[in-house]
Every structure is written in structure tokens, then in C-alpha cells.
Write a protein that holds these residues in place. Structure first.
Motif, PDB file in Angstrom:
ATOM      1  N   VAL A  20      -0.855  -7.255 -15.101  1.00  0.00           N
ATOM      2  CA  VAL A  20      -1.403  -6.504 -13.956  1.00  0.00           C
ATOM      3  C   VAL A  20      -2.803  -5.980 -14.270  1.00  0.00           C
ATOM      4  CG1 VAL A  20      -1.022  -4.515 -12.438  1.00  0.00           C
ATOM      5  CG2 VAL A  20       0.914  -5.875 -13.216  1.00  0.00           C
ATOM      6  N   ASP A  21      -3.047  -5.675 -15.568  1.00  0.00           N
ATOM      7  CA  ASP A  21      -4.354  -5.118 -15.931  1.00  0.00           C
ATOM      8  C   ASP A  21      -5.506  -6.093 -15.678  1.00  0.00           C
ATOM      9  OD1 ASP A  21      -3.251  -2.743 -16.622  1.00  0.00           O
ATOM     10  OD2 ASP A  21      -2.998  -3.240 -18.743  1.00  0.00           O
ATOM     11  N   TYR A  23      -6.003  -7.579 -13.122  1.00  0.00           N
ATOM     12  CA  TYR A  23      -6.459  -7.332 -11.754  1.00  0.00           C
ATOM     13  C   TYR A  23      -7.543  -6.260 -11.717  1.00  0.00           C
ATOM     14  CZ  TYR A  23      -6.153  -7.297  -6.682  1.00  0.00           C
ATOM     15  OH  TYR A  23      -6.452  -7.419  -5.349  1.00  0.00           O
ATOM     16  N   GLN A  24      -7.509  -5.382 -12.725  1.00  0.00           N
ATOM     17  CA  GLN A  24      -8.548  -4.335 -12.806  1.00  0.00           C
ATOM     18  C   GLN A  24      -9.937  -4.980 -12.950  1.00  0.00           C
ATOM     19  OE1 GLN A  24      -8.040  -1.534 -16.018  1.00  0.00           O
ATOM     20  NE2 GLN A  24      -9.565  -0.136 -15.190  1.00  0.00           N
ATOM     21  N   MET A  27     -11.026  -6.242  -9.664  1.00  0.00           N
ATOM     22  CA  MET A  27     -11.451  -5.125  -8.809  1.00  0.00           C
ATOM     23  C   MET A  27     -12.812  -4.595  -9.216  1.00  0.00           C
ATOM     24  SD  MET A  27      -7.911  -3.098  -8.031  1.00  0.00           S
ATOM     25  CE  MET A  27      -8.789  -1.753  -7.310  1.00  0.00           C
ATOM     26  N   MET A  35     -16.992  -2.642  -0.846  1.00  0.00           N
ATOM     27  CA  MET A  35     -17.341  -1.357  -0.226  1.00  0.00           C
ATOM     28  C   MET A  35     -18.556  -1.520   0.693  1.00  0.00           C
ATOM     29  SD  MET A  35     -16.182   1.608  -0.104  1.00  0.00           S
ATOM     30  CE  MET A  35     -16.812   3.046   0.721  1.00  0.00           C
ATOM     31  N   GLU A  49     -13.300   3.006   2.451  1.00  0.00           N
ATOM     32  CA  GLU A  49     -12.526   3.137   1.198  1.00  0.00           C
ATOM     33  C   GLU A  49     -11.062   2.797   1.423  1.00  0.00           C
ATOM     34  OE1 GLU A  49     -15.247   6.533  -1.066  1.00  0.00           O
ATOM     35  OE2 GLU A  49     -13.366   7.114  -0.121  1.00  0.00           O
ATOM     36  N   CYS A  52     -10.735  -0.999   1.843  1.00  0.00           N
ATOM     37  CA  CYS A  52     -10.905  -1.699   0.561  1.00  0.00           C
ATOM     38  C   CYS A  52      -9.627  -1.590  -0.268  1.00  0.00           C
ATOM     39  CB  CYS A  52     -12.077  -1.109  -0.222  1.00  0.00           C
ATOM     40  SG  CYS A  52     -13.661  -1.558   0.460  1.00  0.00           S
ATOM     41  N   GLN A  53      -9.090  -0.392  -0.320  1.00  0.00           N
ATOM     42  CA  GLN A  53      -7.864  -0.157  -1.094  1.00  0.00           C
ATOM     43  C   GLN A  53      -6.722  -1.023  -0.567  1.00  0.00           C
ATOM     44  OE1 GLN A  53      -7.342   3.954  -2.345  1.00  0.00           O
ATOM     45  NE2 GLN A  53      -5.243   3.802  -1.589  1.00  0.00           N
ATOM     46  N   GLU A  54      -6.582  -1.041   0.752  1.00  0.00           N
ATOM     47  CA  GLU A  54      -5.524  -1.854   1.370  1.00  0.00           C
ATOM     48  C   GLU A  54      -5.738  -3.340   1.069  1.00  0.00           C
ATOM     49  OE1 GLU A  54      -2.782  -0.983   3.015  1.00  0.00           O
ATOM     50  OE2 GLU A  54      -3.257   1.096   2.574  1.00  0.00           O
ATOM     51  N   PHE A  56      -7.285  -4.688  -1.487  1.00  0.00           N
ATOM     52  CA  PHE A  56      -6.978  -4.998  -2.896  1.00  0.00           C
ATOM     53  C   PHE A  56      -5.468  -5.111  -3.117  1.00  0.00           C
ATOM     54  CE2 PHE A  56     -11.309  -3.334  -4.098  1.00  0.00           C
ATOM     55  CZ  PHE A  56     -11.746  -4.530  -4.635  1.00  0.00           C
ATOM     56  N   VAL A  57      -4.716  -4.228  -2.502  1.00  0.00           N
ATOM     57  CA  VAL A  57      -3.248  -4.285  -2.640  1.00  0.00           C
ATOM     58  C   VAL A  57      -2.715  -5.553  -1.989  1.00  0.00           C
ATOM     59  CG1 VAL A  57      -1.074  -3.162  -2.001  1.00  0.00           C
ATOM     60  CG2 VAL A  57      -2.990  -1.783  -2.802  1.00  0.00           C
ATOM     61  N   LYS A  58      -3.231  -5.839  -0.805  1.00  0.00           N
ATOM     62  CA  LYS A  58      -2.785  -7.025  -0.058  1.00  0.00           C
ATOM     63  C   LYS A  58      -3.075  -8.304  -0.843  1.00  0.00           C
ATOM     64  CE  LYS A  58      -1.804  -8.737   4.245  1.00  0.00           C
ATOM     65  NZ  LYS A  58      -0.666  -8.356   5.067  1.00  0.00           N
ATOM     66  N   PHE A  60      -3.488  -8.640  -4.071  1.00  0.00           N
ATOM     67  CA  PHE A  60      -2.618  -8.748  -5.253  1.00  0.00           C
ATOM     68  C   PHE A  60      -1.225  -9.240  -4.859  1.00  0.00           C
ATOM     69  CE2 PHE A  60       0.460  -7.253  -8.321  1.00  0.00           C
ATOM     70  CZ  PHE A  60      -0.126  -7.612  -9.512  1.00  0.00           C
ATOM     71  N   ASN A  61      -0.702  -8.688  -3.799  1.00  0.00           N
ATOM     72  CA  ASN A  61       0.655  -9.071  -3.380  1.00  0.00           C
ATOM     73  C   ASN A  61       0.747 -10.503  -2.881  1.00  0.00           C
ATOM     74  OD1 ASN A  61       1.832  -6.673  -4.067  1.00  0.00           O
ATOM     75  ND2 ASN A  61       1.490  -5.738  -2.070  1.00  0.00           N
TER      76      ASN A  61
ATOM     77  N   PHE B  60     -11.024   2.403  -7.285  1.00  0.00           N
ATOM     78  CA  PHE B  60      -9.770   2.132  -6.575  1.00  0.00           C
ATOM     79  C   PHE B  60      -8.602   1.872  -7.530  1.00  0.00           C
ATOM     80  CE2 PHE B  60     -13.114   0.557  -3.658  1.00  0.00           C
ATOM     81  CZ  PHE B  60     -12.864   1.390  -2.599  1.00  0.00           C
ATOM     82  N   TRP B  61      -8.932   1.554  -8.784  1.00  0.00           N
ATOM     83  CA  TRP B  61      -7.893   1.083  -9.696  1.00  0.00           C
ATOM     84  C   TRP B  61      -6.718   2.060  -9.871  1.00  0.00           C
ATOM     85  CZ3 TRP B  61      -5.435  -2.804 -11.206  1.00  0.00           C
ATOM     86  CH2 TRP B  61      -4.662  -2.792 -12.360  1.00  0.00           C
ATOM     87  N   ARG B  74       5.466  -4.717  -2.391  1.00  0.00           N
ATOM     88  CA  ARG B  74       5.930  -6.105  -2.289  1.00  0.00           C
ATOM     89  C   ARG B  74       6.966  -6.231  -1.188  1.00  0.00           C
ATOM     90  NH1 ARG B  74       4.374  -9.976  -5.429  1.00  0.00           N
ATOM     91  NH2 ARG B  74       3.317  -9.543  -7.379  1.00  0.00           N
TER      92      ARG B  74
END
Lengths: 187, 154
Positions: A20-21, A23-24, A27, A35, A49, A52-54, A56-58, A60-61, B60-61, B74
Motif C-alpha cells: 500500500v505504501d 501508492y504514497q 500520490m 490539486m 481537496e 482529490c482525496q476521493e 485517490f481513494v477511487k 486505488f480501489n 492527502f496520504w 472497498r
């Protein structure tokens, strides 16, 4: 291999193998660009913001759906663009609701004015004449140096559609910069 | 100049992007007047926020990492209990729809009796006599009543 020199595809593979790291690093590469893009689309820092956060999560998933043949940045921009569109729709619905709820016709205009006011240096009127698609096209062309084909891969349209959108966006912007009122031409 | 206006008009009215694009590629690059009407890259950049202009970008991390590790984001496949609920609801819906369909005939007869009794003797709109039309479409359990002011439409 040093993470800094790893390609996006390698980092994606690392993420998919459970790191997972990794992915950092992705990012770190794209936070600033994301941004700037979201800020240009939404003209509101907090909203940008959140989006962007959403995104990044999307991303990754959905990394398992990423096609390694495709440019990762373009794929990420596609996700980010769609999150921006979703956010704009929600914001529009919220403003409409607030106007009805409080029965103040001028509230919508007042609320819409709040966004740009928080970003001095950006004249909101200049980009207001552009549709979201035209705005995104202009951003990718001007800030990222994208060609019609690359813009098309982000917006998932044909290159000719992307080029026509870019033509319209540049024309409207020029007219605005020269002080012409093109708002009426939008219809 | 007339050619520029014609191209501009065609770009507005042509329905297919490929045609518009071809028209733009054919005319605009070689036309100084039309090229001048397009914003240059530098002009576009001047009204857009650049990455380098951002004083500070939120890290954001920490938040994203927390959300990713929690695994809540998920999309889990639908669990068996959910499917059981769906199948029970579907079964109930089938039972209800079947019973409604079985009871359809008496309901139609009853409503037909009601519509046969429908009678409009006298109607006034704004203290003036009005015309009334009663429509009873065949095979549909519905009666339409159309009322209009006397003399209107003449």
C-alpha cells in the motif's frame, strides 16, 4: 530499485501485490497536478481537496481495472474529471435546494459568488463561459501540453470531438479576454 | 472574410464533430483572422491555476492511507443474507402481483358499474354555462371528463 525512479506502472504493480505504501509515491507525484486541475475545475479550495482525496481513494480501489497499456496519468485524470463533474452536479443540486428552501432568488447567485472569492487571482468570469468539458480540455491543453488525442483519451471521446471542444474553448476565452460578452452565445 | 463567416456558421450547425474538426483543420491554421480569435496557450495559462503557484498542497496520504487500510472503501460483493432478502422480496412481489391479477376481473366489473352511473347534468365555469364531454375508452378502466367554457374555440 529506488522508488523515485520507478515508473507509474511499476508502482501500480507494487500496490496490486499488497504494498500500500507504494501508492504514497504515486500520490506524491500527482497531488500537485491533481490539486491544480481540481482547483481550475471547481474554483474552490476545500472542494478541490475533497475531490482529490476521493479520486485517490477511487483510483486505488480500482487499480485492478487499470490497463497497463494506457498512460496512468491519463487514467487518473479521467477519474479526477468524473469526480469533479459529480461534485459540480451535487453543488448545483445543493444550491437549487437552498434557493427553494429559503425562498430567496438571489441566494444562488450569492452562493455561486462565494467560490471564486476564495481564490484571488482567478477571474471566475473568464472560465464561467466554458462548459465543464471545454474547461477540462483547455486545462489539459494549456497546463499539461496535451494534444487532441491525449485529451480524447482522458475525456473518453473521439480526438475530433476533443479538438472541436478545444477550438470552442479557446475562442470563447479569447472573446472574454478581449472583453466581449460570449455568455449569450452559449445557448 | 465571407469564408471565415461561412466556416464559423458551419461549425455551429454541423451535427458531426468529425466534420467540424475537418473544417477547422482545413481553414483555421491558414487564416490569420480566425487564428487571432483563438486564445494562445500562454493566455490560457494566465487564467488557470498552475501547479507551481500552489503555495502548499494538502498531504492527502494520512487520510487516504487510513481509509485504504480500514478497507471500508472497498466494494464488498453482496453477502448471502442480502440475496436472501432480495429473493424473499421478489417472492412477495410475485404473490402480490398474482393475487392482483386474479382479482382483476371483478374489479373491472365493479368499476364498469360505477362509470355507467356517471352522469353530469349541469356545469358552470365562472357563473357561465360550460360544455362537458365524457370519454369512456373501450378496454380501459378509465373515464375522462373534458370541460370547456361554452363558446370557446369557436
Amino acid at each position: 530499485m529506488n522508488d523515485k525512479h520507478m515508473s507509474d506502472r511499476d508502482l501500480v504493480q507494487a500496490c496490486l501485490s499488497g504494498k500500500v505504501d507504494a501508492y504514497q509515491k504515486i500520490m506524491e507525484r500527482y497531488s500537485g497536478k491533481a490539486m491544480a486541475l481540481a482547483l481550475n475545475m471547481l474554483r474552490h479550495r476545500e472542494d478541490a481537496e475533497d475531490v482529490c482525496q476521493e479520486a485517490f481513494v477511487k483510483v486505488f480501489n480500482n487499480l485492478d481495472r487499470y490497463d497497463p497499456q494506457q498512460d496512468f496519468k491519463n487514467w487518473f485524470y479521467t477519474v479526477l474529471y468524473r469526480r469533479c463533474l459529480d461534485h459540480m452536479r451535487k453543488r448545483k443540486r445543493f444550491y437549487s435546494f437552498m434557493v427553494k428552501f429559503r425562498n430567496e432568488p438571489d441566494l444562488e447567485a450569492a452562493l455561486m459568488r462565494q467560490g471564486p472569492a476564495r481564490n484571488p487571482g482567478l477571474d471566475p468570469r473568464l472560465l464561467e463561459v466554458l462548459s465543464p468539458r471545454e474547461k477540462m480540455t483547455l486545462i489539459l491543453w494549456a497546463n499539461e501540453g496535451y494534444t487532441g488525442e491525449e485529451i480524447a483519451s482522458v475525456l473518453r471521446c473521439s480526438p475530433s470531438t476533443a479538438r472541436v471542444n478545444l477550438y470552442k474553448a479557446r475562442k470563447k476565452l479569447k472573446a472574454m479576454l478581449e472583453g466581449e460578452d460570449v455568455a449569450l452565445q452559449n445557448g | 472574410m465571407w469564408r471565415c463567416k461561412m466556416v464559423d456558421l458551419l461549425i455551429r450547425i454541423l451535427p458531426v464533430s468529425a466534420w467540424k474538426d475537418r473544417l477547422i483543420q482545413w481553414h483555421v491554421p491558414g487564416c490569420a483572422a480566425c487564428s487571432e480569435k483563438l486564445a494562445a496557450r500562454e493566455e490560457a495559462m494566465s487564467v488557470l491555476v498552475q501547479e507551481r503557484e500552489l503555495v502548499s498542497v494538502k498531504d492527502f496520504w494520512p487520510v487516504v492511507n487510513r481509509r485504504l487500510r480500514s478497507g471500508v472503501e472497498r466494494e464488498a460483493p453482496p453477502s448471502r443474507p442480502a440475496w436472501q432478502w432480495v429473493s424473499v422480496a421478489a417472492g412477495l412481489a410475485v404473490v402480490i402481483l398474482t393475487s392482483l391479477w386474479l382479482n382483476r376481473a371483478p374489479f373491472e366489473e365493479a368499476s364498469a358499474d360505477l362509470t355507467q352511473k356517471l352522469q353530469i347534468d349541469y356545469i358552470r365555469i365562472g357563473d357561465e354555462p360550460a360544455r362537458a364531454y365524457v370519454f369512456q375508452p373501450k378496454g380501459v378502466n378509465m373515464t375522462l371528463v373534458w370541460i370547456e367554457k361554452d363558446g370557446e374555440g369557436e
